[in-house]
Write a protein that holds these residues in place. Structure first.
Motif, short mmCIF file in Angstrom:
data_model
loop_
_atom_site.label_atom_id
_atom_site.label_comp_id
_atom_site.label_asym_id
_atom_site.label_seq_id
_atom_site.Cartn_x
_atom_site.Cartn_y
_atom_site.Cartn_z
N ARG A 78 -12.92 -2.48 2.13
CA ARG A 78 -11.80 -3.15 2.80
C ARG A 78 -11.40 -4.45 2.11
O ARG A 78 -10.19 -4.73 1.98
N PRO A 79 -12.34 -5.29 1.66
CA PRO A 79 -11.91 -6.53 1.01
C PRO A 79 -11.19 -6.33 -0.33
O PRO A 79 -10.47 -7.23 -0.77
N LEU A 84 -16.53 1.88 4.21
CA LEU A 84 -15.38 1.12 4.71
C LEU A 84 -15.65 -0.37 4.67
O LEU A 84 -14.74 -1.16 4.34
N ARG A 85 -16.85 -0.77 5.02
CA ARG A 85 -17.16 -2.21 5.01
C ARG A 85 -17.01 -2.79 3.61
O ARG A 85 -16.47 -3.89 3.43
N ARG A 86 -17.45 -2.05 2.60
CA ARG A 86 -17.42 -2.57 1.24
C ARG A 86 -16.03 -2.54 0.62
O ARG A 86 -15.67 -3.44 -0.16
N ALA A 104 -16.78 1.97 -3.42
CA ALA A 104 -17.70 1.13 -2.64
C ALA A 104 -18.86 0.67 -3.50
O ALA A 104 -19.32 -0.47 -3.39
N CYS A 148 -5.37 1.38 3.02
CA CYS A 148 -6.36 1.24 4.10
C CYS A 148 -6.29 2.41 5.08
O CYS A 148 -7.33 2.95 5.49
N ASP A 199 -9.25 5.16 5.95
CA ASP A 199 -9.72 5.39 7.32
C ASP A 199 -9.62 6.88 7.68
O ASP A 199 -10.55 7.45 8.27
N ASP A 229 -18.43 -4.89 -5.91
CA ASP A 229 -18.88 -6.19 -6.39
C ASP A 229 -19.06 -6.22 -7.91
O ASP A 229 -19.73 -7.10 -8.44
N GLU A 284 -19.71 4.24 7.33
CA GLU A 284 -19.42 2.89 7.79
C GLU A 284 -19.57 1.86 6.66
O GLU A 284 -18.80 0.90 6.56
N GLU A 285 -20.56 2.09 5.80
CA GLU A 285 -20.79 1.15 4.71
C GLU A 285 -19.70 1.26 3.65
O GLU A 285 -19.30 0.25 3.05
#
Length: 292
Positions: A156-157, A152-154, A267, A164, A168, A271, A149-150
């Protein structure tokens, strides 16, 4: 500290312990994740850990390499520690350069197969090493990937829209993946071309290095890292390994885990503007040629 200043400090530390190298040539190598490295006269490599955790990792790597070196045919560094301060290691340089995709693709059939035979034997031998002895030397589980889950959260932006659905599908398939039927093993778990000493003139692998990521992990995960070079090389390694060990490996599992690795690394760099473009490139290139 500037590169010149860092090299000067490293040179001073080396010469204090090895005064015979006073007149040698010192070159700062490309930085690693945890240590800085210095090439001396193209025959010695000195590694300087950047922090306490890196010091502990370097000491553990030296102990483990002492066991690995006596149990495998593949040349690996003979890592010697110096307590310092500053703490550092040194070893004789394995002659050769990185092996990248375009270089592998230019190799003739004979050289490709010989490379696969060497790596298949290396994995067969390292997976037979004595587990209690490795544990006593400090071997531990390899670093876990970021949870699904983490990931995908990281990503996607930063992920292009066209990737995408691929991400998934990959993560969903990973979440449904059963435990590795071969269990866990001590392994290298970093067998990509940036950790190879490949003699391009002779078209021969002279050894592998950087065992900092070695440890206990799912056996079939060992075979995903050569996919950074080529799927063809991985397929050949797997075939050689199966003959040597009698184990049957799951090609689809190795393909899926290779995809997850790229997403997990992306992921981890989501950043990080310095490394993000390269990680996005790895994912895009792999997805374009993949089957997940």
């Amino acid at each position: 500290m500037t590169p010149d200043a860092a090299l000067g400090a490293f040179r001073a530390a080396i010469v204090r312990s090895f005064p015979e190298l006073e007149g040698a040539s010192f070159t700062l190598l490309a930085p690693g994740w945890h240590s800085d490295a210095v090439d001396v006269d193209d025959r010695l490599v000195f590694k300087f850990p950047r922090h306490e955790a890196a010091e502990q990792a370097l000491a553990r790597e030296a102990r483990l390499l002492g066991l690995v070196r006596t149990g495998v045919t593949m040349p690996v560094p003979d890592l010697r520690l110096h307590a310092g301060p500053p703490m550092f290691s040194h070893h004789g340089k394995l002659r050769g350069e990185h092996l990248l995709t375009r270089q592998y693709e230019a190799l003739p059939e004979r050289a490709r197969q010989e490379l696969a035979e060497k790596l298949g034997l290396f994995y067969a031998e390292i997976h037979r090493l004595d587990r209690p002895a490795l544990e006593a030397a400090g071997a531990r589980p390899i670093e876990a990937w970021i949870v699904p889950e983490e990931i995908l959260r990281r990503i996607r932006p930063v992920l292009p829209e066209g990737l995408c659905a691929y991400a998934d599908r990959t993560v969903a398939a990973w979440q449904e993946l059963a435990a590795d039927p071969h269990g866990t093993t001590y392994g290298f778990f970093d067998g990509h071309g940036w950790n190879m000493a490949f003699d391009h003139a002779a078209q021969r692998l002279n050894g592998v290095y950087d065992s900092a990521d070695s440890g206990f992990g799912d056996l079939q995960q060992e075979f995903i890292y050569s996919n950074f070079i080529s799927r063809d090389l991985t397929a050949r390694i797997v075939g050689e390994y199966e003959v040597l060990t009698g184990r049957h490996l799951d090609r689809q599992r190795i393909e899926l885990l290779s995809s997850v690795l790229r997403l997990s690394e992306l992921a981890g760099s989501a950043d990080d503007p310095e490394h993000l473009p390269a990680m996005l490139g790895h994912v895009a290139d792999w997805a374009a040629r993949g089957t997940v």
